[in-house]
Design an enzyme around this catalytic site. Sequence first.
Site, PDB file in Angstrom:
ATOM      1  CD  GLU A  71      -2.616   1.710  -3.449  1.00 32.81           C
ATOM      2  OE1 GLU A  71      -3.610   2.440  -3.601  1.00 32.81           O
ATOM      3  OE2 GLU A  71      -1.638   2.039  -2.755  1.00 32.81           O
ATOM      4  CG  ASP A  80      -1.779   1.221   1.325  1.00 40.00           C
ATOM      5  OD1 ASP A  80      -2.746   1.310   0.549  1.00 40.00           O
ATOM      6  OD2 ASP A  80      -1.479   2.109   2.153  1.00 40.00           O
TER       7      ASP A  80
END
Length: 473
Positions: free
Chosen positions: A237, A196
């Site tokens: 991501e 992330d």
Amino acid sequence: METGPQLLTYPDSLGGSLAAIRGLLDGPFAGLFSGIHVLPPFPSSADRGFAPVTYRHIDPRFGNWDDIGALAADHDVLLDLMVNHISRQSDEFLDFAQHGRRSRWADLFITVDKVWPHGEPPADDVARIFLRKPDHPFTTITIGDSGEQETIWTSFGTADWSEQVDLDLRAPATRALITDWLAFLAARGVSIVRLDAVGYVVKRAGTSCFMVEPEIWEVLDWLAGVAEGLGITLLPEVHDVYETHEKLTAHGHWTYDFVLPGLVLDAFGSGDATRLARHLARSPERQFTPLDCHDGIPVRPDLDGILEPREMLRLADDILARGGNVTRILSSPPAEEVDVHQLNCTYYSALSEDDERYVAARAIQLFARGIPQVYYVGLLAGANDHSAVERTGEGRAINRHDYTGDEIRADLERPVVQRILELVRLRATHPAFAGRLSVTMPDRGSLRLDWSNGADGCGLDVDLATGRGDVDA
């Protein structure tokens, strides 16, 4: 790693617990999903799990590691690693906040002198930074022992408060900590880890401090090497222009197709399949393919160079007209022209809750290359949850409804949901999807997707004018 459909859900959004999710996968969802992405189930101080206090525990409200193990017994389990930051309430940061540079964890964090050794960052440098909160990415704290002030990097948060404190991935201490986290997750059956906010990890003076080359590739190569040794697949991501995803693919990394959601909406809105067909034809195999997720539908920078500014604004206007809201870009320029980062709306509501168009949109997702991730609200054809926005003050909550068991059972009886489940089952079981995809346009307003694998074939026709999608298998 299996390449069939994955379910994407919060740990408490499908019946309230990880055990309830397992019950669905054993019951009405049996045979549909080869993997499950559980959004952060760890103790967290903010951002619904994305400010992890620790990775060693599951928040007891959701269950425990045995519940994750039960999911991993016959599904690929994907969990998030917030590689860019850690919670302000973590033991590591609390120790730094108390002892300052005498803390054993001091090197984990990015004090401004690590980037600008001679003092305060120049205004021109701050103006170049791709911002995710107003004005600048810094927070000043007072060290408990000495009363001295330290200014640290905090990419996310509000103007005056950040629960997510950035990590210095150049520091050996940080790399040792991340290696330990990955090893811990692997030992508990986690087979895929999403990185992330990995695009923010490199901070260099005079740059945007986002996907800074060549340093970002060294970081990703290091992470991939650690993960490979542990049997983990990494999924970076990154929300950026499509060229960045092409670079990720060229470097051998998995990536996301964050362009597809907006192009599907654009195709239905304009009646023209040209750009959607072109995108589907060139998309890579090593991608995860969402249509919706816990964040909004991507606009900028993801669609820069693919849609014109007026077309992005039309998408935003359509979403606002259908009861949604938008997340703004905070950096400028280029936000002066189209200040829209993401569109917050369920995909069902984004298509005016039109069952035919919605089923056709899901079919396009499931016929695209890569691993389709089906968001739990989308699976149940959920409409905008305005009460959640009012209750939380968070625009993205419009697409984060927490379903009770009774709500799930009721939605499973809806024809539109039954059609979606059958499409997911087709994608999960038909042998043609192990073969090759061909994309054609019979005319400007229609799209044909054909999968072939030896003697096995499966096709999808989509008519944008009527909104109808027809499958032949």
